[in-house]
Design an enzyme around this catalytic site. Structure first.
Site, PDB file in Angstrom:
ATOM      1  N   LYS A 111       0.738  -1.161  -0.100  1.00 46.56           N
ATOM      2  CA  LYS A 111      -0.129   0.050   0.051  1.00 46.56           C
ATOM      3  C   LYS A 111       0.822   1.525   0.000  1.00 46.56           C
ATOM      4  O   LYS A 111       0.468   2.350  -0.459  1.00 46.56           O
ATOM      5  CB  LYS A 111      -1.226   0.110   1.234  1.00 46.56           C
TER       6      LYS A 111
HETATM    7  C1  LIG Z   1      -4.332  -4.443   1.469  1.00 44.44           C
HETATM    8  C2  LIG Z   1      -3.650  -5.828   1.434  1.00 44.44           C
HETATM    9  C3  LIG Z   1      -3.993  -6.741   0.591  1.00 44.44           C
HETATM   10  C4  LIG Z   1      -5.362  -6.696  -0.519  1.00 44.44           C
HETATM   11  O1  LIG Z   1      -5.238  -5.707  -1.525  1.00 44.44           O
HETATM   12  P1  LIG Z   1      -6.444  -5.156  -2.246  1.00 44.44           P
HETATM   13  O2  LIG Z   1      -6.178  -4.172  -3.023  1.00 44.44           O
HETATM   14  O3  LIG Z   1      -7.718  -4.869  -0.990  1.00 44.44           O
HETATM   15  O4  LIG Z   1      -7.058  -6.417  -2.972  1.00 44.44           O
HETATM   16  C5  LIG Z   1      -2.982  -7.857   0.363  1.00 44.44           C
HETATM   17  N1  LIG Z   1      -1.780  -8.114   1.003  1.00 44.44           N
HETATM   18  C6  LIG Z   1      -1.410  -6.961   1.853  1.00 44.44           C
HETATM   19  C7  LIG Z   1      -0.334  -7.199   2.783  1.00 44.44           C
HETATM   20  C8  LIG Z   1      -2.497  -5.980   2.190  1.00 44.44           C
HETATM   21  O5  LIG Z   1      -2.081  -4.776   2.719  1.00 44.44           O
END
Ligand SMILES: *Cc1c(COP(=O)(O)O)cnc(C)c1O
Length: 462
Positions: A108
């Site tokens: 993210k």
């Molecule tokens: C948020 C997150 C996901 C999922 O991503 P999306 O965009 O919600 O599908 C997967 N792995 C980690 C470590 C995350 O923080």
């Protein structure tokens, strides 16, 4: 480029408005009016650095001038600890795309570092300020805080359920002492935090008065930033293998990350398959097998950032699945909110989608994948990545290389690694070790809407 709502109820808006808007006023999500075909530029882009490639891709969608965009992208890369930003590694017969070299060790960061810079840029042009309110069960809150810390025109308020997030996640948020960052430990559950958040955003007068903004994964700029690494990784793996097309496996919760890959494919990147991987919260995997989308209860798993039932970006996918017919989509979403389920008919060949196939890895499969990759390849996977690797290996088409997205560093989820390997000396990262000795700041607050509003009144920028 102009942006339209998936539900067709707004006049088209420009890029900057789309980013500041988040959700469209008709309840839909914003999408570009058309997806550019960049097929004839792929060869020119192939050799570019991550930052140069990001500029080219983003210029297709953003009405910013090249020099300004270049500065935003460069600043957004500064806090990454790897010179390639998102490096790709060959591990066994897979390729692992490492998305965890940012300040909070999860993918993210890629989008939220950019979004923080973009918000500040737009606000300073407009002479405006904003207060961001977020509710987090873990990764989003910390990445958002690190994306906007120290910004003059932004204050951020992040609610987390007190005592119910991991220690690493809590420290990554509360150790940020910048004056514009406010952590709120809410006496309640994550659902309470979300309820408060909805109620505060639902007070339109309050929202306008305090310039309330959101950073959740429906923001278009997050998807835009995430498209870049699909191109970057495909080019690297094509260089390594000589393959014409590639596949990706994506551990999925809100359908944000995989949707960026879906768009990259629509732009002309040769992606032959997208493997959608879920944990026990398998609503999306069930959809891509049966065509029916029906939420169930949320289960707590080893991969908490994917413990989601209603995937907020799924509506964007459905828009394309229905042939970009906003009226049809609006009807489907209205039926969904009335009936709690929706369904699409299979394609002529029987599949639900031409590109996306889906599967689930449960607790045992996740732990086993972590253990096997560590033993056979000396590669430690975090539990989210392990879900993607397990499902990606199972659903791979042997004719093209498979790129698995590594969405978090294993040191962020030490409990799962300990359980899988029986050891806790494997998961170290200096950024995590440092956290334990850093001073922290956090306010404790009741789960009441008025309490949170009062806090924003006292500490926000008006
Ligand atoms: C948020 C997150 C996901 C999922 O991503 P999306 O965009 O919600 O599908 C997967 N792995 C980690 C470590 C995350 O923080």
């Amino acid at each position: 480029m102009h942006y339209v709502s998936t539900r067709g109820g707004i006049e088209p808006v420009g890029f900057q408005d789309a980013v500041m808007m988040g959700l469209a006023p008709d309840g839909g999500l914003l999408l570009p009016a058309h997806v550019p075909d960049v097929t004839d530029r792929l060869d020119a882009w192939r050799g570019l650095s991550y930052a140069d490639l990001a500029v080219e891709i983003m210029l297709e969608y953003a009405d910013l001038d090249r020099a300004a965009l270049r500065r935003l992208v460069s600043r957004s890369c500064e806090k990454f600890s790897h010179p390639d930003i998102t490096p790709v590694r060959a591990v066994g017969d897979l390729h692992i795309l490492e998305l965890f070299h940012g300040p909070t060790l999860a993918f993210k960061d890629v989008a939220l570092q950019f979004l923080g810079n973009l918000f500040e840029f737009v606000l300073s042009r407009r002479g405006d300020r904003m207060n961001i309110l977020a509710a987090t069960s873990g990764d989003t809150g910390s990445a958002a805080i690190h994306g906007v810390r120290g910004r003059e025109r932004i204050r951020i308020f992040v609610m987390h359920p007190r005592g119910r997030i991991s220690e690493v996640q809590r420290l990554q948020m509360t150790s940020v002492l910048d004056e514009n960052v406010f952590n709120l430990a809410v006496e309640g559950t994550f659902d309470d935090c979300q309820r408060v958040m909805k109620a505060v955003f639902g007070d339109l007068e309050f929202k306008r008065r305090y310039g309330l903004g959101a950073v959740n994964s429906i923001n278009w700029a997050r998807l835009l930033a995430q498209m870049v690494y699909y191109f970057y990784a495909a080019f690297r793996v094509q260089d390594m293998t000589g393959a014409r097309s590639v596949q990706f496996a994506v551990p999925t919760g809100n359908f944000g990350d995989i949707f960026a890959g879906f768009l990259a494919g629509r732009m002309g990147l040769p992606v032959s398959r997208l493997v959608l991987a879920t944990n026990e919260n398998d609503i999306l995997a069930r959809f891509f097998k049966s065509g029916e989308y029906r939420p169930g209860p949320v289960h707590a798993t080893l991969s908490p950032s994917m413990d989601i039932q209603v995937a907020s970006n799924f509506e964007r996918y459905l828009y394309y699945r229905l042939g970009e017919r906003a009226t049809a989509l609006r009807g489907m979403m209205e039926d969904f909110s009335a009936a709690g389920r929706l369904a699409v008919a299979p394609l002529p060949g029987g599949a639900i989608d031409e590109l996306i196939v889906a599967g689930t890895a449960d607790r045992d499969a996740t732990l086993q994948t972590i253990a096997v990759y560590r033993e056979r390849h000396g590669c430690l996977l975090d539990p989210h990545t392990a879900v993607g690797v397990a499902v990606g290996s199972a659903l791979r088409d042997r004719s093209a290389p498979m790129i698995c997205l590594a969405t978090a560093h294993p040191a962020k989820f030490p409990e799962a690694v300990r359980e899988a390997t029986g050891r806790d000396d494997l998961v170290r990262h200096p950024a995590v070790d440092r956290l334990r000795s850093m001073p922290t700041r956090c306010a404790t607050i009741g789960a009441g809407v008025d309490e949170v509003k009062d806090f924003i009144r006292d500490h926000g920028k008006g």
